[in-house]
Design a protein around this motif. Structure first.
Motif, PDB file in Angstrom:
ATOM      1  N   THR A  11       0.731  -1.060  -0.069  1.00  0.00           N
ATOM      2  CA  THR A  11       0.292   0.229  -0.180  1.00  0.00           C
ATOM      3  C   THR A  11       0.735   1.088  -0.178  1.00  0.00           C
ATOM      4  O   THR A  11       0.170   2.481   0.280  1.00  0.00           O
ATOM      5  CB  THR A  11      -1.188   0.339   0.939  1.00  0.00           C
TER       6      THR A  11
ATOM      7  N   ASP B 275       2.237   3.111  -8.013  1.00  0.00           N
ATOM      8  CA  ASP B 275       0.303   3.825  -7.983  1.00  0.00           C
ATOM      9  C   ASP B 275      -0.310   2.741  -8.939  1.00  0.00           C
ATOM     10  O   ASP B 275      -1.365   2.463  -8.833  1.00  0.00           O
ATOM     11  CB  ASP B 275       0.144   4.940  -7.937  1.00  0.00           C
ATOM     12  N   GLU B 276      -0.225   3.785 -10.203  1.00  0.00           N
ATOM     13  CA  GLU B 276      -0.245   3.412 -11.890  1.00  0.00           C
ATOM     14  C   GLU B 276      -1.451   1.295 -11.490  1.00  0.00           C
ATOM     15  O   GLU B 276      -2.339   1.116 -12.038  1.00  0.00           O
ATOM     16  CB  GLU B 276       0.036   3.539 -12.541  1.00  0.00           C
TER      17      GLU B 276
ATOM     18  N   ALA C 127      -3.134   0.259  -8.006  1.00  0.00           N
ATOM     19  CA  ALA C 127      -4.577   0.931  -7.395  1.00  0.00           C
ATOM     20  C   ALA C 127      -5.867  -0.278  -8.267  1.00  0.00           C
ATOM     21  O   ALA C 127      -6.525   0.194  -7.306  1.00  0.00           O
ATOM     22  CB  ALA C 127      -4.954   2.826  -8.117  1.00  0.00           C
TER      23      ALA C 127
ATOM     24  N   TRP D  34      -6.002  -2.149  -5.412  1.00  0.00           N
ATOM     25  CA  TRP D  34      -6.445  -2.150  -4.349  1.00  0.00           C
ATOM     26  C   TRP D  34      -8.194  -1.790  -4.751  1.00  0.00           C
ATOM     27  O   TRP D  34      -8.770  -1.717  -3.283  1.00  0.00           O
ATOM     28  CB  TRP D  34      -6.359  -1.273  -3.919  1.00  0.00           C
ATOM     29  N   ASP D  35      -8.747  -1.085  -5.776  1.00  0.00           N
ATOM     30  CA  ASP D  35      -9.961  -1.034  -5.920  1.00  0.00           C
ATOM     31  C   ASP D  35     -11.244  -2.355  -5.830  1.00  0.00           C
ATOM     32  O   ASP D  35     -11.648  -2.542  -5.398  1.00  0.00           O
ATOM     33  CB  ASP D  35      -9.958   0.151  -7.463  1.00  0.00           C
TER      34      ASP D  35
END
Length: 190
Positions: free
Chosen positions: A104, A132-133, A136, A139-140
């Protein structure tokens, strides 16, 4: 109706209830069962060793997915320690369980940092770093809230069964005995 007759009916009723409960196939998990059972979303990223990790390649194993970060001083190391102790209770059956830490904190969770962190617990644990790309969408898909640069995040571990289905949400308060008991149930399933 006589007392013996009433007693016999009560015993019969209790027996029927117990038989039906045993036949229902419902196992008593300590963790929260995911209902309805759904296929786990694919994760396809490089692990901390530089190898391509595909969750779908883990079919036949129980996978424990935890979302956290290596600089954490409380919850993340505690969770990894509990998972380590739970796997130790499984003995040889632990080879059929894969622990995966999905970062994270993409900025600080380098492959090297993840390897060092996970090495404190079990050399078979895998880390999934990324940008992050890259992270993410994962995570979603798993409904993981990541805030404050990754230091605030959801605090549970997903258990994915041998068929690749999301089965349990293991709370961060679960102890190793409870986790091991739940893993035994999942490992026993066909």
């Amino acid at each position: 109706m006589t007392t013996n007759n009433i007693f016999s009916r009560i015993v019969s009723l209790v027996s029927i209830i117990l038989i039906l409960s045993a036949c229902s196939g419902a196992s008593s998990f300590h963790a929260v069962p995911i209902d309805p059972i759904t296929p786990a979303a694919e994760i396809e990223l490089l692990d901390h060793k530089g190898q391509l990790f595909r969750l779908s390649d883990m079919h036949g194993k129980v996978v424990l997915l935890f979302f956290g970060f290596t600089n954490c001083v409380d919850e993340c190391p505690l969770t990894m320690a509990h998972l380590k102790l739970a796997l130790e209770q499984l003995g040889d059956d632990a080879r059929d369980v894969q622990v995966v830490l999905v970062s994270t904190d993409p900025v600080r969770d380098t492959p090297s940092a993840m390897g060092k962190f996970l090495g404190h617990f079990n050399p078979t644990f895998l880390g999934i770093p990324g940008t992050d790309e890259q992270l993410a969408p994962v995570w979603d898909q798993y409904e993981i809230a990541v805030m404050d640069g990754g230091v605030t995040h959801s605090s549970f571990t997903y258990a994915v069964d041998k068929a690749g289905n999301l089965r349990l949400k293991i709370d961060s308060e679960s102890n190793p005995d409870e986790i091991a008991a739940d893993l035994r149930i999942l490992l026993a399933e066909q």
